[in-house]
Design a protein around this motif. Structure first.
Motif, mmCIF file in Angstrom:
data_model
loop_
_atom_site.group_PDB
_atom_site.id
_atom_site.type_symbol
_atom_site.label_atom_id
_atom_site.label_comp_id
_atom_site.label_asym_id
_atom_site.label_seq_id
_atom_site.Cartn_x
_atom_site.Cartn_y
_atom_site.Cartn_z
ATOM 1 N N GLY A 154 0.781 -1.222 0.000
ATOM 2 C CA GLY A 154 0.000 0.000 0.000
ATOM 3 C C GLY A 154 0.816 1.276 0.000
ATOM 4 N N ASP A 155 2.127 1.166 0.221
ATOM 5 C CA ASP A 155 2.990 2.341 0.132
ATOM 6 C C ASP A 155 3.100 2.808 -1.317
ATOM 7 N N THR A 156 3.591 4.016 -1.495
ATOM 8 C CA THR A 156 3.983 4.498 -2.818
ATOM 9 C C THR A 156 5.382 5.076 -2.709
ATOM 10 N N VAL A 157 6.095 5.037 -3.830
ATOM 11 C CA VAL A 157 7.391 5.714 -3.929
ATOM 12 C C VAL A 157 7.304 6.668 -5.110
ATOM 13 N N THR A 158 8.006 7.783 -5.019
ATOM 14 C CA THR A 158 7.900 8.811 -6.050
ATOM 15 C C THR A 158 9.270 9.301 -6.491
#
Length: 213
Positions: A115-119
């Motif tokens: 459920g995390d995001t990386v940008t």
């Protein structure tokens, strides 16, 4: 728009991947296992600015040059899941066993969970926790491009090994069927080794995890 370049590194020909945002020219490298000069050359040739290092898991052919690359560009390390800490701790032992001259122990700046995001730049990658090959393996998915970087979870016509410490075959199959395949048959994926494929192709023909398996 997300752009990418696959950079095979190490004697294991691991698919290190340079991702970048073509609007901002900001970039991330996924799984810098070794041959750091090849990775640096790709970054320079594409004219991008590295913002972070991302890791699917901490086997040495995927993570051996993490510290060197992170230090060279002074950028943070994100991933994998904290359950792979023991593999990071084993890097000195892996280095001796496999003859990776420049691999170093490192400290990740951010553990990742489902459920995390990386940008980087204007790009956002979704994180999926997919244990089985290692207990802390994660996968990165760019929904707009329908593109995933799956590390050693799934290959064209095969799946990741589960005979390493804390590997588990049933867990790996569950990760693929419940976390990856629902993303869509038309999703292309970059595996940790070998050629790209799609989830739909693997559902049709993969003898280990296809619909008929």
């Amino acid at each position: 728009m997300l752009q990418f370049q696959i950079i095979p590194v190490t004697p294991f020909q691991q698919n290190c991947t340079l991702f970048w945002c073509d609007e901002t020219m900001k970039a991330a490298v996924v799984d810098p296992g070794g041959d750091i000069e090849l990775i640096i050359n790709a970054i320079e040739q594409q004219g991008v600015t590295l913002e972070k290092v991302l890791l699917t898991h901490a086997h040495i052919d995927h993570a051996g040059a993490t510290k060197a690359l992170s230090s060279h560009y002074q950028v943070p390390i994100e991933g994998p899941h904290k359950e792979d800490q023991f593999w990071i701790d084993l890097i000195p032992e892996q280095k001796q066993r496999f003859g990776f001259a420049h691999a170093e122990h490192f400290t990740t700046d951010r553990w990742l969970v489902q459920g995390d995001t990386v940008t980087f730049g204007n790009i956002e990658l979704e994180v999926y926790f997919c244990p089985g090959h290692t207990p802390g393996h994660v996968v990165f998915f760019h929904r707009q491009s329908k593109l995933a970087q799956v590390g050693d979870v799934l290959f064209r016509g095969s799946i990741g090994r589960t005979d390493f410490p804390r590997g588990d075959h049933a867990t790996l199959i569950k990760s693929i069927r419940e976390n990856l395949f629902p993303l869509g048959n038309d999703v292309r994926f970059i595996p940790g080794h070998g050629p790209m494929s799609t989830f739909g192709e693997e559902r049709q023909s993969n003898p280990f995890v296809g619909d008929m398996a």
